[in-house]
Structure formats: C-alpha cells, structure tokens
Design an enzyme around this catalytic site. Sequence first.
Site, short mmCIF file in Angstrom:
data_model
loop_
_atom_site.label_atom_id
_atom_site.label_comp_id
_atom_site.label_asym_id
_atom_site.label_seq_id
_atom_site.Cartn_x
_atom_site.Cartn_y
_atom_site.Cartn_z
N SER A 159 77.18 -46.67 76.63
CA SER A 159 77.23 -45.69 77.61
C SER A 159 78.05 -44.51 77.37
CB SER A 159 78.07 -46.72 78.76
OG SER A 159 77.72 -45.98 79.93
N ASP A 360 67.63 -51.01 81.27
CA ASP A 360 68.79 -50.20 81.58
C ASP A 360 68.13 -49.08 82.49
OD1 ASP A 360 71.07 -48.90 82.14
OD2 ASP A 360 71.22 -48.16 79.94
N HIS A 420 71.76 -52.65 79.96
CA HIS A 420 72.68 -51.68 79.84
C HIS A 420 73.93 -52.10 78.81
CE1 HIS A 420 74.95 -47.69 79.89
NE2 HIS A 420 75.87 -48.26 80.16
#
Length: 441
Positions: A159, A360, A420
């Site tokens: 991220s 994601d 994610h």
Amino acid sequence: MGLLGSGCRLLFLLTAVFNKGLLSPVTGKEAWNYVEVRDGAHMFWWLYYADSPSAGFMDLPLVMWLQGGPGGSGSGFGNFEEIGPLNRDLEPRKTSWVQAASVLFVDNPVGTGFSYTDTPDGYATNVAMVSSDMLVLLRNFFLEKPEFQSIPFYIFSESYGGKMAAAISQELTKAIAEGTVKCNFAGVALGDSWISPLDSVMTWGPYLYTTSLLDDNGLADVSSAAEDVKRAVEQQQFEKATELWSVAETVVEQNTNGVNFYNILTQDPDEKSSSSAGEDFIALQTRRHIRPLHSQSLSELMNGPVRKKLAIIPRNVTWGGQAEEVFSNMAGDFMRPVVDIVDQLLTAGVNVTVYNGQLDLIVDTMGQELWVKRLKWEGLPGFNKLKWTALDDPASPGVTGAFCKTYKNFSFFWILRAGHMIPSDQGPMALEMLKMVTRQA
C-alpha cells in the site's frame, strides 16, 4: 543520532502468553531496538533471523517489510496478521516469511506503531523526510548488525508502504554509492502500492462496473467524483486532492452498499454509511484505512503481552497512539505520484517488482498497469512484448495462483484471489513469490 535503550536482545526461545493462557514458542533469534532518527523522533525496529531447517540465516536474504497507511504498523499488522512467525492468536504461521528470509519490521514513519515523537513537529510530512529518517535507521541497523552487511537485502512493501519503499530505495542506492550505508541492496518489491494515486482513483469506477458492483448511475457518480480528484491533482492542489479522494471513497461506499476497499468480495456492515456528522476527512480516513490495521484484538496484543516482552517501550508510548497524526501530517503528500522514482530505479539497474491482488479496489490492478505502461524505462517495450507465465498455487497444485512477467530488472506478479493484503489472503502464493523475487525458486 545514536541507538537508544538497552533493550536490544537476542532470544533463542520466546514463550508468549496470550489472554487465552496458551503458550506458543517462537524458535530462532530475534532482536529489537529504537533509533533516534532526528532529535525527539524515535523509530522502532524488530528483527527475526531466518529460521529455516535447510539453511542458516547467512545463506538467506534479509527482507525489510514496510506497512501502509501511512500510520499502519509493520511490527503489529505485518508481523502478526501477514508474514511473521506467529499469527494474532500467537499460533505458528505456516506461511511465515521467516522460513525463507530474515525479516525486519520497521514502524515507519515516525509515530507509527511503537515509533514515536516527543514533539508535535517531529512527524514526517513527505516521502523525502520519510526516506531521510529511514536512512538513519538503516545506517545504524547495519552498523549494529554487521553480519547482515553482505547478505542480499530486499525491501518489500504494501500500500502506502510501497510509495515510501520506492523513495527509500532511491536514497539507499545513493547512500551505498557514497559509502554512508554499508549493505547489499538487492531490490525492492511494491505490493498493491500507492505509486500513482490518481491512476487508482480513476479506475475505481470501471473496475467496479466490470465486476457488477456498480450500475450505470453508480458508474457516473464515481467517475464524476474521480474527475474532481483529477482536477485537483492537475492543479497541484494535493491536500485538496486528498480531501476529494476521501469524498470519492464515500461515493463508492454509497453506490456499492459498502464494498470493502481491501477486497471487493467482502463487505463490512459497519462501514456502509458515509462519514458521520462533524467527522473530518482525516478522522474518516483513519477509520477507513488505519483502524483496520489496528483492530482491538491486535491492539490488546501489542499493548499487552508484546509490550511486556519487548521491555523497552517508554511508559508514555502506546502502540498506534500517534497513527492519526502520522496520516494528518502526510496529507499534503498523499496524492503525489512517485512513478518517476520507479523509472529512475529501473534505469539505475535496481531490481523492481510490482505485485498486486486481483480483488483489491483501493489500489486496483487496472490502475497499476496504467502507470507501468507510461514508464520511460528503455526496457518497457521488451517487457510489453512478453506473454505472462502462469504459476501454480502451492496450496492447490494444478490451480493457477498467479501470473508473472519478468524482463531484465523488472517483474510484475498478478496474484489471483487476493485483495490488498496479499499475504493474508493468499499466504502460500505470497511466500512462493518471495522466494522467486529473492532468487530462491
């Protein structure tokens, strides 16, 4: 800036006691400590030496893991929820990365996890400052642990951690050339990374539409909100762009009945509603993107048994206690892209890996592919000509777990059935990818 505290220690056996009264041993050596990276700014690191039945730690790479947010804790979430030797219930993790590498968790930026600042002006405000702080930490770490100076060193990230990892890798490459940091930097891996924020936001609508999570009206609403973000970015109004990004997320929630930004196949009923009255966008984003990394059970573990085990955490420091301030201080930098840095890394010959989860949303694969296609790196045409290779899921032989493509010093992994947090969703495939990236498979 020197090392602080006398709590750095190696353990050959850790017996951790959780609230259920269970005993869970962790075999292998560990070390942890603080580094004062600036006056009053303290960063915490936690190292697990590789624990493999077939190789000693000197024969395996060192991996530094950087969490997202900014404000998410690697020592907490990355460690106990994703790749560390124990899960949140202090049970051994079968897909721990420690079996294939020594793993260094760093609570980064300052104020994240067990890291802390003594003063309100001690927080980082951009990735340049984050990189400067990390270089101080790495310089100290490799001096304290000289046995790792020659071991291949990789930075893996997730991220917003990927955005920081790219910038840190650039500065680390310079520092090694100048001789100010002694280590064997072997590459950086950018997982579901916030490299080009606008490309992510602009593809939310098309991605949700093609997966039947938006109708025509919803697509129009989300696309309109994304265009507002785009205008702010194009006008270099980055703090405004961050606020409008938050608005765009609310529009997505409203039109999808609360889709989970981290995995489109799941839904959190508590997050269906938009921001509550009077909730500013910083508080809202903390709730959406930091709180999931700081669940109550994880917070109790970190501020209870883990804190007691570490024995060097100052009394006035609470794990995750400064997370909202970390995000707030980075808000003006949040929507800035770092695609140019990735380009420079590739041109400099640094090994760069991009890996992304199929499910994601917050950093969808469509958006990642867009910025990759705009790279100026001379190897891009060759990369684009290649067909990807299917990889078996180690947990289900004969079933495709990912696709990958590698050309010269650039690799891309498309991880199937993962959101994610890829190591949480597809642990065996993530471990296999680690081995491939670090040349063990």
